[in-house]
Design an enzyme around this catalytic site. Structure first.
Site, PDB file in Angstrom:
ATOM      1  CB  THR A   8      24.514  76.609  41.574  1.00 47.65           C
ATOM      2  OG1 THR A   8      25.628  76.697  42.438  1.00 47.65           O
ATOM      3  CG2 THR A   8      23.457  75.706  42.172  1.00 47.65           C
ATOM      4  CE  LYS A  40      26.211  79.419  44.387  1.00 49.37           C
ATOM      5  NZ  LYS A  40      26.356  78.987  43.006  1.00 49.37           N
ATOM      6  N   GLY A  52      22.648  72.408  51.356  1.00 48.95           N
ATOM      7  CA  GLY A  52      23.112  73.095  50.163  1.00 48.95           C
ATOM      8  C   GLY A  52      21.920  73.473  49.318  1.00 48.95           C
ATOM      9  CB  SER A 131      23.023  74.135  35.479  1.00 47.43           C
ATOM     10  OG  SER A 131      24.046  74.899  36.070  1.00 47.43           O
TER      11      SER A 131
END
Length: 178
Positions: A8, A40, A52, A131
């Site tokens: 994400t 998120k 987050g 990522s």
């Protein structure tokens, strides 16, 4: 099948007394996209704190709930709550197995929290996880130095750039501001 849990992009930027956090909406399971509009990034503690997460959703939500409890018990002291959650996360047998990362922020501070006990506050007010986190951080640093974009525009454009590079990041964004 090994499932990567960091797929994400979450980005937090603090500048000139403002805090903006954004994240993409993609949820991946293995090599497949299973959801495109996940949220998120959230406002918590009566809208005074942003949080987050990346990682296993159930694990991240467990940690977020624990963090909210610590915020309540320390009357909104973000630093103290972050330190206590990281300590519990590292030392508690059940929590130690949780696979997630959190970014939490108020108007003054932002922290990255990890299961190894890390409580990291960025020097420049820019921090990312997932990522695509490093791509978004790099873009945000460049845009902060070399543009006149607002902080919200910087977060939005940085997430767009990360989504163009990271296959585990999409263009469905949630952006919250304090």
């Amino acid at each position: 099948m090994k499932i990567e849990w960091h797929r994400t992009t979450i980005l937090c930027v603090q500048r000139k007394g403002k805090t903006v956090m954004g994240g993409d909406g993609q949820v991946s399971l293995g090599e497949s996209v299973v959801k495109g509009k996940a949220k998120k990034v959230r406002k918590i503690y009566g809208g005074k704190v942003l949080a987050g997460f990346s990682g296993s959703t159930a694990d991240a939500l467990t940690l977020l709930e624990k963090f909210e409890g610590k915020l309540e018990s320390f009357q909104g002291n973000l630093t103290r709550a972050a330190i206590e959650v990281a300590r519990d996360w590292r030392t508690d047998r059940a929590l130690r197995r949780l696979e997630a990362l959190l970014i939490v922020a108020d108007k003054e501070h932002s922290f990255l929290l990890s299961g190894s006990g890390d409580v990291i506050e960025p020097d420049d007010g820019i921090i990312g996880i997932g990522s695509g986190g490093n791509f978004a951080v790099s873009a945000a640093r460049a845009l902060t130095k070399h543009s006149s974009l607002s902080i919200k525009e910087i977060v939005e454009e940085s997430l767009r750039i990360a989504a163009e590079i990271c296959v585990f990041t999409n263009h469905n964004m949630t952006i919250e501001e304090l």
